[in-house]
Design a protein around this motif. Structure first.
Motif, short mmCIF file in Angstrom:
data_model
loop_
_atom_site.label_atom_id
_atom_site.label_comp_id
_atom_site.label_asym_id
_atom_site.label_seq_id
_atom_site.Cartn_x
_atom_site.Cartn_y
_atom_site.Cartn_z
N TRP A 54 25.84 101.09 -68.34
CA TRP A 54 24.99 101.33 -67.70
C TRP A 54 23.33 101.08 -68.11
O TRP A 54 23.34 101.14 -69.50
CB TRP A 54 24.69 102.95 -67.38
N GLN A 55 22.45 100.49 -67.28
CA GLN A 55 21.16 100.46 -68.00
C GLN A 55 20.63 101.89 -68.23
O GLN A 55 21.26 103.06 -67.78
CB GLN A 55 20.11 100.16 -66.65
N GLN A 56 19.69 101.77 -69.08
CA GLN A 56 19.41 103.30 -69.68
C GLN A 56 18.68 104.33 -68.61
O GLN A 56 19.12 105.45 -68.94
CB GLN A 56 18.28 102.91 -70.96
N HIS A 57 18.04 103.80 -67.75
CA HIS A 57 17.30 104.91 -67.02
C HIS A 57 17.70 105.04 -65.65
O HIS A 57 18.61 103.80 -65.26
CB HIS A 57 15.97 104.70 -67.01
N SER A 58 17.60 106.11 -64.95
CA SER A 58 18.29 106.14 -63.56
C SER A 58 17.17 106.41 -62.57
O SER A 58 17.17 106.42 -61.41
CB SER A 58 19.19 107.63 -63.55
N HIS A 59 15.86 106.52 -62.94
CA HIS A 59 14.54 106.51 -62.34
C HIS A 59 14.70 107.67 -61.27
O HIS A 59 14.35 107.23 -59.94
CB HIS A 59 14.15 105.11 -61.62
N PRO A 60 14.91 108.99 -61.64
CA PRO A 60 14.86 109.95 -60.60
C PRO A 60 13.46 110.17 -59.93
O PRO A 60 12.40 109.93 -60.55
CB PRO A 60 15.02 111.19 -61.42
N ILE A 61 13.49 110.17 -58.59
CA ILE A 61 12.54 110.35 -57.71
C ILE A 61 12.59 111.73 -56.96
O ILE A 61 13.76 111.83 -56.38
CB ILE A 61 12.28 109.10 -56.89
N GLU A 62 11.87 112.63 -57.18
CA GLU A 62 11.80 114.05 -56.63
C GLU A 62 11.52 113.95 -55.20
O GLU A 62 10.65 113.29 -54.68
CB GLU A 62 10.94 114.88 -57.45
N LEU A 63 12.65 114.49 -54.35
CA LEU A 63 12.32 114.66 -52.84
C LEU A 63 11.85 115.86 -52.60
O LEU A 63 12.55 116.82 -52.23
CB LEU A 63 13.94 114.27 -52.41
N LEU B 263 15.84 118.21 -55.01
CA LEU B 263 16.67 117.20 -55.00
C LEU B 263 16.22 115.78 -55.63
O LEU B 263 14.83 115.83 -55.64
CB LEU B 263 17.07 116.84 -53.63
N TYR B 264 17.15 114.98 -56.14
CA TYR B 264 16.44 113.81 -56.73
C TYR B 264 17.19 112.69 -56.43
O TYR B 264 18.51 112.63 -55.95
CB TYR B 264 16.56 113.81 -58.25
N PHE B 265 16.44 111.53 -55.97
CA PHE B 265 17.08 110.04 -55.65
C PHE B 265 17.18 109.43 -57.04
O PHE B 265 16.30 109.39 -57.73
CB PHE B 265 16.32 109.36 -54.79
N VAL B 266 18.67 108.91 -57.52
CA VAL B 266 18.94 108.40 -58.71
C VAL B 266 19.56 107.12 -58.48
O VAL B 266 20.20 107.14 -57.42
CB VAL B 266 19.48 109.29 -59.67
N THR B 267 19.29 106.33 -59.31
CA THR B 267 20.21 104.84 -59.27
C THR B 267 20.72 104.58 -60.44
O THR B 267 20.13 104.63 -61.67
CB THR B 267 19.19 103.70 -58.73
N PHE B 268 22.01 104.70 -60.45
CA PHE B 268 22.90 103.96 -61.83
C PHE B 268 22.90 102.57 -61.57
O PHE B 268 23.77 102.08 -60.72
CB PHE B 268 24.31 104.70 -61.77
N THR B 269 22.61 101.64 -62.64
CA THR B 269 22.73 100.37 -62.39
C THR B 269 23.60 99.84 -63.63
O THR B 269 23.11 100.11 -64.78
CB THR B 269 21.38 99.92 -62.51
N ILE B 270 24.49 98.98 -63.43
CA ILE B 270 25.18 98.38 -64.49
C ILE B 270 24.07 97.35 -65.18
O ILE B 270 23.18 96.49 -64.66
CB ILE B 270 26.41 97.28 -63.85
N VAL B 271 24.55 97.25 -66.75
CA VAL B 271 23.50 96.25 -67.20
C VAL B 271 23.53 94.89 -66.75
O VAL B 271 24.56 94.44 -66.13
CB VAL B 271 23.93 96.23 -68.87
N GLU B 272 22.37 94.12 -66.90
CA GLU B 272 22.39 92.90 -66.54
C GLU B 272 22.76 92.69 -64.93
O GLU B 272 22.98 91.86 -64.27
CB GLU B 272 23.12 91.84 -67.15
N TRP B 273 22.66 93.73 -64.27
CA TRP B 273 23.12 93.78 -62.64
C TRP B 273 24.46 93.21 -62.41
O TRP B 273 24.83 92.24 -61.51
CB TRP B 273 22.15 93.25 -61.83
#
Length: 184
Positions: free
Chosen positions: A124-133, A13-23
């Motif tokens: 969307w910002q390019q990366h989702s910064h997946p963190i392995e749980l 499982l991964y924790f991911v964040t989808f962020t809109i450009v410029e927040w």
């Protein structure tokens, strides 16, 4: 690019964040939140996405995801972001009620022009910064973080009151927006 934010094990499982450009606070409008959730539902049904937790805030979304098929997680994430980008831009362009149309299209257009991966717009910002749980502690901390996000933002007093979150699923409440696989 940092190797810290890579999906290495497709069975975790991964924790991911989808962020809109410029927040940008795009998800203050229900129509845009619904586009995102509909895309996630489609991927659950058709692409093997396991959704274990989520929270859609005004400028970003947090998810705990995995997979139950052959499609790689990063492919599912790519498909969600690509599809929702196109649909959100279309909705902005045709919605006569969108008071921020020029603002949104200008910012998304500017972001798109500076990214060689896009032709016109970037939502969307390019990366989702997946963190392995990979530990129960990480999973519990991320689950709590996701559900406490609207509480910390001062939107609700308790996590399960927030409609665009899986906290209600975990509290066993009816009328949830999304089906999730409960983990803990």
């Amino acid at each position: 690019m940092s190797r810290k934010y890579k999906i290495r094990d497709q069975d975790k499982l991964y924790f991911v964040t989808f962020t809109i450009v410029e927040w940008i606070d795009l998800f203050t409008r229900r129509i845009y939140r619904d586009i995102l959730l509909d895309s996630i539902r489609y991927c659950q049904k058709n692409k093997g996405l396991d959704l274990c937790a989520y929270c859609v805030m005004s400028s970003h979304a947090h998810l705990i995801i995995g997979r139950n098929g052959d499609q790689p997680i990063e492919g599912i994430v790519r498909d969600i972001k690509k599809f929702t980008s196109v649909k959100i831009i279309e909705e902005i362009q045709i919605n006569s009620q969108e008071s921020r149309k020029d603002f949104l299209l200008w910012h998304f257009g500017k972001a798109g022009r500076f990214n060689p991966n896009n032709q016109n717009f970037q939502v969307w910002q390019q990366h989702s910064h997946p963190i392995e749980l990979n530990t129960n502690d990480k999973l519990t901390r991320c689950l709590n973080y996701i559900h406490q996000n609207p509480v910390e933002a001062g939107i609700v007093l308790s996590p399960e009151e927030y409609l665009y979150s899986s906290a209600a699923n975990y509290a066993g409440l009816p009328d949830r927006l999304m089906d999730v696989i409960l983990v803990e």
